[in-house]
Design a protein around this motif. Structure first.
Motif, PDB file in Angstrom:
ATOM      1  N   LYS A  16      59.936   7.681 -48.468  1.00  0.00           N
ATOM      2  CA  LYS A  16      59.124   8.811 -48.020  1.00  0.00           C
ATOM      3  C   LYS A  16      58.587   8.548 -46.613  1.00  0.00           C
ATOM      4  CE  LYS A  16      57.477  10.474 -52.481  1.00  0.00           C
ATOM      5  NZ  LYS A  16      56.275  10.756 -53.277  1.00  0.00           N
ATOM      6  N   GLU A  17      58.514   9.621 -45.819  1.00  0.00           N
ATOM      7  CA  GLU A  17      57.970   9.509 -44.472  1.00  0.00           C
ATOM      8  C   GLU A  17      56.460   9.694 -44.483  1.00  0.00           C
ATOM      9  OE1 GLU A  17      59.895  12.342 -41.917  1.00  0.00           O
ATOM     10  OE2 GLU A  17      61.513  10.929 -41.463  1.00  0.00           O
ATOM     11  N   PHE A  18      55.799   9.044 -43.528  1.00  0.00           N
ATOM     12  CA  PHE A  18      54.393   9.312 -43.281  1.00  0.00           C
ATOM     13  C   PHE A  18      54.161   9.215 -41.785  1.00  0.00           C
ATOM     14  CE2 PHE A  18      54.369   4.726 -43.500  1.00  0.00           C
ATOM     15  CZ  PHE A  18      53.367   4.323 -42.646  1.00  0.00           C
ATOM     16  N   TYR A  19      53.020   9.684 -41.348  1.00  0.00           N
ATOM     17  CA  TYR A  19      52.728   9.754 -39.922  1.00  0.00           C
ATOM     18  C   TYR A  19      51.510   8.909 -39.571  1.00  0.00           C
ATOM     19  CZ  TYR A  19      55.967  13.622 -40.193  1.00  0.00           C
ATOM     20  OH  TYR A  19      57.078  14.375 -40.424  1.00  0.00           O
ATOM     21  N   ALA A  20      51.477   8.477 -38.329  1.00  0.00           N
ATOM     22  CA  ALA A  20      50.325   7.776 -37.776  1.00  0.00           C
ATOM     23  C   ALA A  20      50.003   8.417 -36.435  1.00  0.00           C
ATOM     24  CB  ALA A  20      50.617   6.288 -37.599  1.00  0.00           C
ATOM     25  N   LEU A  21      48.744   8.673 -36.196  1.00  0.00           N
ATOM     26  CA  LEU A  21      48.307   9.206 -34.910  1.00  0.00           C
ATOM     27  C   LEU A  21      48.116   8.053 -33.932  1.00  0.00           C
ATOM     28  CD1 LEU A  21      45.675  11.771 -36.194  1.00  0.00           C
ATOM     29  CD2 LEU A  21      48.017  12.232 -35.455  1.00  0.00           C
ATOM     30  N   VAL A  22      48.492   8.267 -32.684  1.00  0.00           N
ATOM     31  CA  VAL A  22      48.304   7.276 -31.629  1.00  0.00           C
ATOM     32  C   VAL A  22      47.042   7.672 -30.878  1.00  0.00           C
ATOM     33  CG1 VAL A  22      49.276   6.201 -29.572  1.00  0.00           C
ATOM     34  CG2 VAL A  22      50.791   6.928 -31.438  1.00  0.00           C
ATOM     35  N   VAL A  23      46.058   6.769 -30.862  1.00  0.00           N
ATOM     36  CA  VAL A  23      44.795   7.043 -30.177  1.00  0.00           C
ATOM     37  C   VAL A  23      44.627   6.073 -29.012  1.00  0.00           C
ATOM     38  CG1 VAL A  23      43.666   8.028 -32.199  1.00  0.00           C
ATOM     39  CG2 VAL A  23      43.473   5.594 -31.786  1.00  0.00           C
ATOM     40  N   GLN A  24      43.998   6.567 -27.944  1.00  0.00           N
ATOM     41  CA  GLN A  24      43.736   5.745 -26.764  1.00  0.00           C
ATOM     42  C   GLN A  24      42.244   5.758 -26.462  1.00  0.00           C
ATOM     43  OE1 GLN A  24      45.952   7.285 -23.442  1.00  0.00           O
ATOM     44  NE2 GLN A  24      47.755   6.076 -23.933  1.00  0.00           N
ATOM     45  N   GLY A  25      41.755   4.601 -26.026  1.00  0.00           N
ATOM     46  CA  GLY A  25      40.375   4.495 -25.577  1.00  0.00           C
ATOM     47  C   GLY A  25      40.300   4.797 -24.088  1.00  0.00           C
ATOM     48  N   GLY A  26      39.181   4.471 -23.483  1.00  0.00           N
ATOM     49  CA  GLY A  26      38.991   4.694 -22.051  1.00  0.00           C
ATOM     50  C   GLY A  26      39.544   3.543 -21.233  1.00  0.00           C
ATOM     51  N   ILE A  27      39.481   3.699 -19.937  1.00  0.00           N
ATOM     52  CA  ILE A  27      39.947   2.661 -19.015  1.00  0.00           C
ATOM     53  C   ILE A  27      39.002   1.465 -19.085  1.00  0.00           C
ATOM     54  CG2 ILE A  27      40.326   2.092 -16.589  1.00  0.00           C
ATOM     55  CD1 ILE A  27      41.093   5.038 -16.175  1.00  0.00           C
ATOM     56  N   ILE A  42      44.319   0.431 -20.735  1.00  0.00           N
ATOM     57  CA  ILE A  42      43.818   1.341 -21.765  1.00  0.00           C
ATOM     58  C   ILE A  42      44.324   0.816 -23.102  1.00  0.00           C
ATOM     59  CG2 ILE A  42      43.953   3.668 -22.736  1.00  0.00           C
ATOM     60  CD1 ILE A  42      44.216   4.733 -19.907  1.00  0.00           C
ATOM     61  N   ARG A  43      43.407   0.589 -24.037  1.00  0.00           N
ATOM     62  CA  ARG A  43      43.811   0.142 -25.380  1.00  0.00           C
ATOM     63  C   ARG A  43      44.327   1.326 -26.181  1.00  0.00           C
ATOM     64  NH1 ARG A  43      39.860  -4.714 -27.308  1.00  0.00           N
ATOM     65  NH2 ARG A  43      39.410  -5.456 -25.219  1.00  0.00           N
ATOM     66  N   GLU A  44      45.304   1.020 -27.020  1.00  0.00           N
ATOM     67  CA  GLU A  44      45.928   2.041 -27.841  1.00  0.00           C
ATOM     68  C   GLU A  44      46.055   1.502 -29.257  1.00  0.00           C
ATOM     69  OE1 GLU A  44      49.176   4.594 -26.044  1.00  0.00           O
ATOM     70  OE2 GLU A  44      50.340   3.343 -27.427  1.00  0.00           O
ATOM     71  N   ALA A  45      45.903   2.361 -30.240  1.00  0.00           N
ATOM     72  CA  ALA A  45      46.052   1.964 -31.641  1.00  0.00           C
ATOM     73  C   ALA A  45      46.717   3.091 -32.409  1.00  0.00           C
ATOM     74  CB  ALA A  45      44.688   1.639 -32.256  1.00  0.00           C
ATOM     75  N   LYS A  46      47.336   2.741 -33.517  1.00  0.00           N
ATOM     76  CA  LYS A  46      47.938   3.730 -34.409  1.00  0.00           C
ATOM     77  C   LYS A  46      47.084   3.808 -35.674  1.00  0.00           C
ATOM     78  CE  LYS A  46      52.465   2.785 -32.536  1.00  0.00           C
ATOM     79  NZ  LYS A  46      52.028   1.756 -31.614  1.00  0.00           N
ATOM     80  N   VAL A  47      46.827   5.047 -36.137  1.00  0.00           N
ATOM     81  CA  VAL A  47      45.982   5.269 -37.305  1.00  0.00           C
ATOM     82  C   VAL A  47      46.769   6.111 -38.310  1.00  0.00           C
ATOM     83  CG1 VAL A  47      43.780   6.163 -38.132  1.00  0.00           C
ATOM     84  CG2 VAL A  47      43.963   5.301 -35.786  1.00  0.00           C
ATOM     85  N   ALA A  48      47.033   5.547 -39.490  1.00  0.00           N
ATOM     86  CA  ALA A  48      47.756   6.294 -40.528  1.00  0.00           C
ATOM     87  C   ALA A  48      46.951   7.532 -40.919  1.00  0.00           C
ATOM     88  CB  ALA A  48      47.993   5.409 -41.750  1.00  0.00           C
TER      89      ALA A  48
END
Length: 114
Positions: A16-27, A42-48
């Motif tokens: 099964k597929e699922f998605y994760a959002l890619v979020v970025q913080g500030g500089i 810029i830090r980046e993270a993925k959030v299921a």
């Protein structure tokens, strides 16, 4: 504050597929461990998430209360998609919601007193 900038599709072990959002913080200004010079990143993270693909697309551009924190991990190998360089990393970036941040900084864990 972080901003949703993209989403990624993943597949569970059951197919099964699922998605994760890619979020970025500030500089942020950081110092290179190799050259000792300051550079901006810029830090980046993925959030299921439980969203479907249309919802993920619609969420791009949304800002969320929270921050991205560097969390130490066991060493693992990472391949830079742009350069093909293989690196060993000992951290990952993790999204910390404003609610979670308040709990971490203001709740005292109970102790067992003998």
């Amino acid at each position: 504050m972080v901003k949703i900038v993209d989403y990624k599709t993943y597949q569970k072990e059951d197919g099964k597929e699922f998605y994760a959002l890619v979020v970025q913080g500030g500089i942020e200004a950081v110092t290179s461990q190799e050259t000792n010079r300051t550079y901006l990143t810029i830090r980046e993270a993925k959030v299921a998430c439980t969203f479907n693909e249309d919802m993920c697309k619609a969420a791009i551009g949304t800002e969320l209360e929270g921050r991205i924190e560097r969390v130490e991990t066991e060493p693992y190998r990472y391949t830079n998609q742009d350069t093909g360089e293989v690196m060993t990393l000992t951290y990952r970036n993790e999204f910390i919601s404003a609610h979670e941040d308040i709990l971490r900084n203001n709740v005292i864990n109970s102790e067992v007193v003998a």
